[in-house]
Enzyme design. Structure first.
Site, PDB file in Angstrom:
ATOM      1  N   ASP A 101       1.273  -1.844 -16.053  1.00 17.39           N
ATOM      2  CA  ASP A 101       1.497  -2.040 -14.622  1.00 17.39           C
ATOM      3  C   ASP A 101       2.117  -3.412 -14.354  1.00 17.39           C
ATOM      4  O   ASP A 101       2.081  -4.313 -15.201  1.00 17.39           O
ATOM      5  CB  ASP A 101       0.150  -1.906 -13.891  1.00 17.39           C
ATOM      6  CG  ASP A 101       0.306  -1.282 -12.516  1.00 17.39           C
ATOM      7  OD1 ASP A 101       1.397  -1.371 -11.941  1.00 17.39           O
ATOM      8  OD2 ASP A 101      -0.683  -0.709 -12.019  1.00 17.39           O
ATOM      9  N   ASP A 117       3.079   5.294  -6.170  1.00 16.86           N
ATOM     10  CA  ASP A 117       1.648   5.377  -5.879  1.00 16.86           C
ATOM     11  C   ASP A 117       1.382   6.440  -4.826  1.00 16.86           C
ATOM     12  O   ASP A 117       0.231   6.813  -4.594  1.00 16.86           O
ATOM     13  CB  ASP A 117       1.137   4.032  -5.339  1.00 16.86           C
ATOM     14  CG  ASP A 117       0.672   3.123  -6.464  1.00 16.86           C
ATOM     15  OD1 ASP A 117       0.760   3.532  -7.638  1.00 16.86           O
ATOM     16  OD2 ASP A 117       0.221   1.998  -6.158  1.00 16.86           O
TER      17      ASP A 117
END
Ligand code: GLA
Length: 722
Positions: free
Chosen positions: A473, A542
């Site tokens: 990430d 997301d």
């Protein structure tokens, strides 16, 4: 496929595409980029005339101006007033006049040191290297163009070599520039924001500039390092289009400039406003690699050319055809609130429904109870996990599933042991306060100590534990650039930082080739070809809402392959949009990518669990069609904003996806004309058993029927029968 020089012409031509350049008095002109031409005789020659206010290098010839020619490179100060592809601050000015000196044809793809480069099997690629030298300074410019067997994509980059005896500064060093004839063009780009990535945007190009770019230190959610120029009449199945893309994950710019002659210059490269690269005498600098793709068969063909090129020449070869496991990720199920029992309950349910990979997301290390602390403290939190990490990994492996783990290597929390030990490892301006994002700071990967530390740390993590998958990430952008010892040093930091990040990515992926890496940056905040050279999969957003995903996934697959796209079924009401969609719809939409789940399976009813098990079982039967098949758009959302459709064809099988956003009344169902089928064959739809001829599916079409109500989808599977 051939690369050759015939008289003054350089040809790069295969069966898909040609690039033809001409050398005249050492100047290089672009004669053609487009369809394959093996023998060129200046049919498209520019009419040379005296254009007012277009300066001439020779006083006796007013018909020749650098301003009006289609150039191979754009230089400053000699009469070409368009955006430059090369701009160098030297002595007391920026003027250069690079002229051709020599050429070489090289086998294979040149690898740019420190930057992601394409790859090719032996005999699949050849490169033309054009060597140029400035007429006054000992400054050299090498242009590299690589041609690939059977591909409509070429790659290129430029390399500046300084032999002047002085230090110079590169202020612009684009990766690709294309001068194209006047026409009525549209420009296509992919814009958006966090949770709304890769929105297709098409607009008319008028005289002036169209520009996209990022100054975030990452390619960003809101922009994609790619630009498409299409004839105004070009649609999915017809017409010509050009695409430029770069293999770079940092600050970039892409532009289309329509000048006073209505000719177009396209360019892409590191953002010139943010490039200030000091080059000492004896040093060289290479731009990132760019992709140039052309089609005259419409935008679907452009998409397929780009996707195929990425699979064959960018994605790590071992992964481009490797089917991806169906995963469950605990993030939206638990966020930071988990323990061994909670995780293993999810694992048990996942095993029951046939899921193949369990991913433990954020919160497993240090004192990471929330997103305010502990990034950098990559020590397993055994009290939270109720024991060593290996116990959880064994639990997962014992159930026949793979194990994945979340990391965020480029970041540090101020509230961390690592920060307390190394406050100087952060990108910052000494004496100024930090700027925070998600309460975190960016580590300075321009510092070799930082790179070495994380190579060892994550190398050790991956050696010690039987980890099958990593979610890497990156949850903020770069601010407060200021670590250099001088201003010119600091201005080089964003590119140097990225070189350090790429160094770590290359090291870990090469050392642990069995680990499947998925890239994430708060979803699609760094979904680009630089990252895809190392990580074969990306968490594209997301936003897991099925309806929002229709547009995001459409945008991702416009240029990138489906197999690179993670897509998860999540809970309702959706955590980002608060929208409730049927489980079938969530499943169908996620099944048009690499299917995964991101919800607490323990909260589902038995009926819902049964439905999930069916989705998983069905996906296993169609997975090769989706992940290895050719994706073709069937509807253009510009004209059908309420409907989405695409098909996947692989060998003798076909999947047709259709989604209708809002319910409509007294309106006929859509009939979709399918593509790439054999008109003489018959195809059987697998759930109904109905048989249709290929010709009727192509020419008459297939009517889409979905239940009444909002947010409905269908996914149909056809097999060719003899
Ligand atoms: C980012 C990612 C999410 C999740 C969280 C964890 O926002 O995009 O998927 O991993 O970080 O903190």
């Amino acid at each position: 496929m051939k690369i050759c020089k015939a008289e003054n012409l350089f040809y790069l031509v295969n069966d898909q595409v040609a690039l033809i350049m001409e050398e005249k008095e050492g100047r290089l002109f672009l004669r053609h980029f487009g369809g394959p031409i093996a023998s060129y005789h200046h049919a498209n020659a520019m009419h040379e005339m005296d254009h007012a206010f277009s300066p001439n290098p020779r006083s006796e010839d007013r018909t020749f101006s650098m301003d009006t020619q289609r150039q191979v490179l754009g230089q400053v100060g000699r009469g070409d007033f368009r955006k430059p592809s090369i701009r160098i601050n030297h002595t007391n000015n920026q003027v250069t006049d690079f002229r051709y000196v020599d050429y070489q044809v090289l086998d294979g793809v040149p690898q740019v040191v420190g930057l992601p480069s394409p790859h090719a099997k032996e005999g699949q690629a050849q490169t033309l290297k054009l060597q140029l030298k400035d007429t006054v300074l000992d400054l050299y410019l090498n242009l590299y163009y690589t041609l690939y067997e059977g591909s409509a994509t070429l790659t290129c980059f430029q390399e500046v070599v300084n032999q002047t005896g002085e230090t110079i500064e590169l202020a612009t060093c684009l990766s690709a520039m294309l001068d194209l004839p006047a026409g009525a063009y549209d420009v296509i780009s992919f814009q958006g924001a966090y949770g709304r990535e890769k929105r297709f945007q098409r607009q008319a190009l008028k005289q002036g500039y169209f520009e996209i770019g990022s100054s975030r230190g990452a390619s960003g959610h809101g922009q994609t390092p790619a630009i498409i120029l299409a004839d105004r009449l070009t649609q999915d199945d017809a017409g010509q289009a050009y695409a430029l893309q770069i293999m770079y994950s940092g600050n970039f710019q892409a532009f289309a400039q329509c000048n006073q002659l209505e000719e177009v210059r396209l360019g892409i490269g590191i953002h010139p406003d943010l490039l200030h690269w000091r080059l000492a005498s004896g040093e060289s600098f290479s731009s990132p690699v760019a992709l140039m793709t052309y089609t005259f068969q419409g935008l679907n063909a452009l998409s397929q050319a780009s996707q195929t090129f990425i699979l064959d020449h960018i994605m790590p070869p071992a992964y481009s055809q490797q089917l991806r496991p169906i995963l469950i990720n605990n993030w939206e199920a638990t966020y930071f609130d988990f323990n061994f029992d909670k995780l293993t309950q999810i694992v048990d349910k996942a095993q029951e429904v046939g899921i193949e990979l369990f991913v433990l997301d954020d919160g497993w290390f240090g004192d990471r109870q929330d997103d305010q602390r502990a990034l950098g403290d990559w020590v397993v939190n055994e009290s939270k996990l109720g024991g060593p990490l290996s116990r959880l990994i064994d639990y997962v492996h014992d159930r026949g599933m793979k194990f994945g783990l979340w990391i965020e290597p480029e970041m540090i929390s101020q509230e961390s042991d690592l920060y307390r030990q190394h406050p100087d490892w952060v990108i910052q301006v000494p004496g100024r306060s930090h700027t925070y994002a998600r309460s975190q700071l960016v580590l300075d990967y321009a510092n070799p100590e930082v790179v070495a530390y994380f190579k060892e740390l994550f190398g050790d993590l991956l050696s010690r534990y039987a980890i099958d998958y990593i979610k890497w990430d990156m949850n903020r952008n770069i601010t407060d650039v200021g670590n250099g010892t001088s201003l010119s040093d600091t201005l080089m930091q964003p590119h140097r930082h990225l070189l350090g990040v790429y160094d770590l990515m290359a090291y870990l992926t090469q050392t642990f080739p069995h680990v499947l890496f998925e890239s994430c940056a708060g979803g699609g905040g760094r979904n680009d070809l630089g990252v895809m050279r190392y990580f074969p999969q990306v968490w594209v957003s997301d936003n897991t809402d099925a309806i929002e995903r229709l547009a995001i996934q459409h945008g991702h697959t416009y240029l990138y392959p489906t197999i690179a796209m993670g897509a998860h079924v999540s809970a309702v009401p959706n955590h980002q949009m608060n929208r409730t969609t049927p489980l079938k719809t969530r499943g169908d939409v996620a099944m048009t990518g690499n299917l995964g789940y991101e919800l607490d399976l323990c909260q589902l009813s038995n009926e819902e669990l049964g439905q999930v098990a069916q989705q998983v079982a069905f996906y296993k039967t169609i997975r090769p069609i989706i992940q290895r098949g050719q994706r073709t758009r069937l509807l253009d959302p510009e004209h059908f904003p309420n409907d989405w459709a695409c098909q996947f064809s692989y060998q003798d099988q076909l999947i047709v996806f259709y989604g209708r956003v809002l319910s409509t009344l007294e309106k006929s169902e859509l009939t979709l004309k399918l593509k790439n089928l054999d008109p003489h064959a018959f195809y059987q739809e697998q759930s109904s058993g109905k048989i249709y001829s290929g010709a009727e599916l192509i020419y008459a079409g297939l009517t889409m029927v979905v239940p009444r109500g909002d947010f409905q989808t269908s996914l149909q599977h056809f097999k060719k029968i003899q």
